[in-house]
Design an enzyme around this catalytic site. Structure first.
Site, PDB file in Angstrom:
ATOM      1  N   TYR A 127      -6.114  -1.269  -6.814  1.00  0.00           N
ATOM      2  CA  TYR A 127      -5.537  -2.475  -6.204  1.00  0.00           C
ATOM      3  C   TYR A 127      -4.920  -2.211  -4.838  1.00  0.00           C
ATOM      4  O   TYR A 127      -4.804  -1.090  -4.400  1.00  0.00           O
ATOM      5  CB  TYR A 127      -4.574  -3.200  -7.141  1.00  0.00           C
ATOM      6  CG  TYR A 127      -3.415  -2.452  -7.744  1.00  0.00           C
ATOM      7  CD1 TYR A 127      -2.860  -1.319  -7.167  1.00  0.00           C
ATOM      8  CD2 TYR A 127      -2.835  -2.930  -8.927  1.00  0.00           C
ATOM      9  CE1 TYR A 127      -1.787  -0.682  -7.734  1.00  0.00           C
ATOM     10  CE2 TYR A 127      -1.748  -2.299  -9.503  1.00  0.00           C
ATOM     11  CZ  TYR A 127      -1.224  -1.177  -8.899  1.00  0.00           C
ATOM     12  OH  TYR A 127      -0.151  -0.553  -9.469  1.00  0.00           O
ATOM     13  N   GLU A 128      -4.578  -3.329  -4.167  1.00  0.00           N
ATOM     14  CA  GLU A 128      -4.130  -3.332  -2.762  1.00  0.00           C
ATOM     15  C   GLU A 128      -5.196  -2.774  -1.825  1.00  0.00           C
ATOM     16  O   GLU A 128      -4.891  -2.161  -0.808  1.00  0.00           O
ATOM     17  CB  GLU A 128      -2.817  -2.553  -2.594  1.00  0.00           C
ATOM     18  CG  GLU A 128      -1.699  -3.009  -3.501  1.00  0.00           C
ATOM     19  CD  GLU A 128      -1.477  -4.505  -3.498  1.00  0.00           C
ATOM     20  OE1 GLU A 128      -1.796  -5.157  -2.488  1.00  0.00           O
ATOM     21  OE2 GLU A 128      -0.998  -5.042  -4.509  1.00  0.00           O
ATOM     22  N   GLY A 129      -6.453  -2.999  -2.163  1.00  0.00           N
ATOM     23  CA  GLY A 129      -7.570  -2.448  -1.405  1.00  0.00           C
ATOM     24  C   GLY A 129      -7.957  -1.124  -2.010  1.00  0.00           C
ATOM     25  O   GLY A 129      -7.160  -0.179  -2.035  1.00  0.00           O
ATOM     26  N   GLN A 150      -9.428   1.842   1.929  1.00  0.00           N
ATOM     27  CA  GLN A 150      -8.422   2.534   2.743  1.00  0.00           C
ATOM     28  C   GLN A 150      -9.069   3.552   3.670  1.00  0.00           C
ATOM     29  O   GLN A 150      -8.674   3.698   4.834  1.00  0.00           O
ATOM     30  CB  GLN A 150      -7.404   3.242   1.833  1.00  0.00           C
ATOM     31  CG  GLN A 150      -6.715   2.359   0.825  1.00  0.00           C
ATOM     32  CD  GLN A 150      -6.009   1.177   1.454  1.00  0.00           C
ATOM     33  OE1 GLN A 150      -5.325   1.309   2.463  1.00  0.00           O
ATOM     34  NE2 GLN A 150      -6.183   0.009   0.860  1.00  0.00           N
ATOM     35  N   ARG A 163       0.835  -1.213   0.000  1.00  0.00           N
ATOM     36  CA  ARG A 163       0.000   0.000   0.000  1.00  0.00           C
ATOM     37  C   ARG A 163       0.869   1.262   0.000  1.00  0.00           C
ATOM     38  O   ARG A 163       0.547   2.237  -0.695  1.00  0.00           O
ATOM     39  CB  ARG A 163      -0.941  -0.019   1.203  1.00  0.00           C
ATOM     40  CG  ARG A 163      -2.072  -1.018   1.019  1.00  0.00           C
ATOM     41  CD  ARG A 163      -2.872  -1.282   2.269  1.00  0.00           C
ATOM     42  NE  ARG A 163      -3.989  -2.182   1.968  1.00  0.00           N
ATOM     43  CZ  ARG A 163      -4.777  -2.724   2.869  1.00  0.00           C
ATOM     44  NH1 ARG A 163      -4.598  -2.466   4.148  1.00  0.00           N
ATOM     45  NH2 ARG A 163      -5.768  -3.526   2.501  1.00  0.00           N
TER      46      ARG A 163
END
Length: 596
Positions: free
Chosen positions: A439-441, A446, A295
């Site tokens: 991506y990555e949440g 977040q 992230r």
């Protein structure tokens, strides 16, 4: 054709003058990481990015990756560039010396990550995923797994991935269906399918180490039943060589909007041999080491693309002749003035510039605290550093990528019709930047992490400590001639952030939708305030430098002028964000499903 020059002057200013990189050499194990040595390393990294990676960016985008018989080939030049990347030791830059790393501070890799993303985002994905796999194994792998796999990840001969997502699950990992059945020899048979796996298959390394989330037969439901497994493409032999092909294959590659030279794969696991990393049903804890690092890295992707887009938009605005200045011709001997004379063009470029420099400082503030968290001998200092890293991780990921996409679009607009044409390169930056918000949440995830987990963490200690850091600098600057207006503006935004924090705490107990409806605006409010905090620090340093008669007067004068733009034209947007938060969830939740 686009161009890229590593912003080393800005980087050195932040590292030396604002964030005191010299303190790292005082930490145990970093004695050789002097400011001079770090400068030399980054100069070498800048040359590599400018001369080797950047020339492959457009061609890699045009060619993309190729899939044939389950094997992926990267674009022309990528394999040779990767071989040089590993030969120069960049994969080992901040890795543990015990397993072959050079042991430099994480801050150095942080800066290098930004440069890689500016030069060639698609290329950066491959070693970036490997570093993530290294981090997870370092934190949670057994010593046997470390000895077996870390040296190859560190020297770059083997790559790494993180395999989370499944087609039916997306972000809801609790309902994943990949299964891990214990084998008699202590390994596990992994069966299932994972999608959107960056660097899942490629020709840059001889082996690929997949870190795979899966569930044991007796696993409890939800995320509490997830375990983490190491599944290599080729099974290693006893002497560390390559053995038989494992039961993992690439079923397809995604045809994407951007990052076309990065292989985004569908991976099929069919009774593949895997080793458990960490404890049973504790896979999310282990994977979060990799995810949190990813992230932060994705935030640097937003910054890196925003920087290279700005450089090219700035160059175009200086050269493109169109129209005359509203206050009279500035180049009367020419057919027209450069478009940089027009206020709207200047506003766009200044917005990008002020955000880039402020976001870079915020990212570096977090990066240096990662090293303090892990190395400082004082437990209190380690805790304070860890608190800021935890609080800012969702902010770095979401705020920097949202602004990165907005800024690449402003850069494209600066070029007008030429920005829409491939030849000028800006349209690629817009396409590449878009995925970073997902991506990555996703950035909404977040924001929920920030308001739902980080704000109440440790009884609110993390956010209170952040407020204290900002207020301390505001109070100090308020007493300095020339900085009063900056301090007043940041103080107002800090007050708005504190007010929004209290509002969410009060309303959230009665109605959780209040938190969900305000989460994105709250994260942006914190992001703009945090960047303002960094601009106040930079303004303070540059004013002191000017007063002391520094040689680079114009550099510091430009810093103060850019700070003035940020505080006058960008930071006031926090008032609008607070107004939206105060409106509550009712306007968001009022419509029934069939009224949309």
């Amino acid at each position: 054709m686009p161009a890229f020059h590593a912003p080393l002057d800005d980087i050195r200013y932040l590292l030396h003058d604002v964030h005191d990189i010299g303190q790292l050499a005082a930490l145990p194990g970093f004695e050789e990481a002097t400011p001079e040595m770090i400068d030399e390393v980054l100069r070498g990294g800048a040359r590599f990015c400018e001369e080797v990676l950047f020339p492959l960016n457009q061609s890699g985008d045009a060619e993309g990756v190729h899939l044939a018989n389950g094997l992926v080939t990267t674009p022309a030049g990528f394999k040779e560039a990767y071989q040089r990347y590993t030969a120069d030791g960049w994969t080992a830059i901040s890795a543990e010396p015990t397993y072959g790393g050079t042991g430099l501070p994480e801050m150095v890799r942080f800066v290098m990550e930004e440069l890689l993303c500016s030069a060639n985002l698609s290329f950066s994905m491959y070693p970036g995923l490997s570093h993530g796999a290294y981090s997870a194994l370092m934190s949670h792998g057994s010593e046997e797994l470390k000895q077996r796999f870390l040296p190859r990840l560190i020297d770059g001969s083997w790559g790494g991935t993180m395999c989370l997502t499944e087609a039916h699950a997306g972000t809801d990992l609790g309902i994943l269906t990949t299964r891990a059945v214990p084998n008699a020899d202590g390994t596990h048979a992994i069966t299932g399918q994972k999608i959107f796996i960056s660097a899942g298959e490629h020709d840059l390394t001889e082996n690929i180490v997949h870190l795979v989330l899966a569930k044991l037969p007796d696993a409890p439901s939800g995320t509490k039943g997830i375990s983490l497994f190491l599944v290599p493409k080729f099974l290693p032999t006893a002497d560390g060589g390559l053995g038989a092909r494992n039961g993992v294959t690439c079923g397809s590659v995604e045809h994407k909007m951007g990052i076309k030279a990065s292989a985004t794969c569908v991976l099929d696991f069919d009774q593949a041999t895997g080793w458990m990393v960490g404890e049973p049903h504790k896979g999310m804890r282990a994977m979060f080491v990799m995810m949190n690092g990813a992230r932060l890295a994705v935030g640097l992707q937003g910054l890196g693309l925003s920087e290279v887009a700005y450089q090219n938009a700035r160059a175009y605005a200086r050269e493109r002749l169109q129209g005359r200045s509203l206050t009279g011709p500035k180049h009367p001997d020419g057919v027209a003035d450069p478009i940089l004379v027009h206020p709207d063009v200047r506003k766009g470029l200044l917005r990008i510039k002020s955000l880039n420099e402020g976001m870079r400082s915020l990212a570096y503030a977090v990066g240096i605290r990662i090293d303090l968290e892990h190395r400082h001998p004082d437990a209190a200092v380690r805790q304070d550093a860890a608190d800021l890293v935890a609080l800012m991780t969702p902010v770095i990921k979401a705020f920097l990528t949202d602004r990165g996409f907005e800024n690449t679009n402003i850069a494209l607009q600066t070029l007008g019709g030429h920005g829409y044409i491939k030849e000028y390169g800006i349209e690629q930056y817009v396409r590449d930047a878009r995925i970073a918000q997902i991506y990555e949440g996703t950035n909404a995830v977040q924001a929920l992490d920030l308001v739902g987990r980080k704000l109440p963490m440790e009884g609110g200690r993390l956010v209170r400590r952040f407020f204290e850091l900002v207020k301390t600098d505001v109070d100090a600057a308020a007493a300095v001639a020339g900085l009063e207006d900056f301090a007043k503006a940041l103080g107002a935004s800090l007050y708005q952030l504190q007010k929004a924090t209290m509002l969410l705490a009060e309303r959230g107990f009665a109605n959780p939708d209040e938190v969900g409806a305000a989460a994105t605006e709250y994260l942006d409010l914190m992001g703009y305030t945090a960047v303002g905090w960094q601009w106040l620090r930079m303004a303070t340093v540059s004013q002191q430098k000017l007063a002391a008669g520094a040689e680079d007067q114009r550099f510091h004068e430009a810093k103060l002028k850019t700070a003035r733009f940020y505080f006058g034209r960008v930071l006031p947007g926090t008032a609008t964000l607070l107004t939206a938060i105060q409106a509550g969830s009712a306007p968001v939740m009022a419509l029934t499903a069939d009224e949309f």
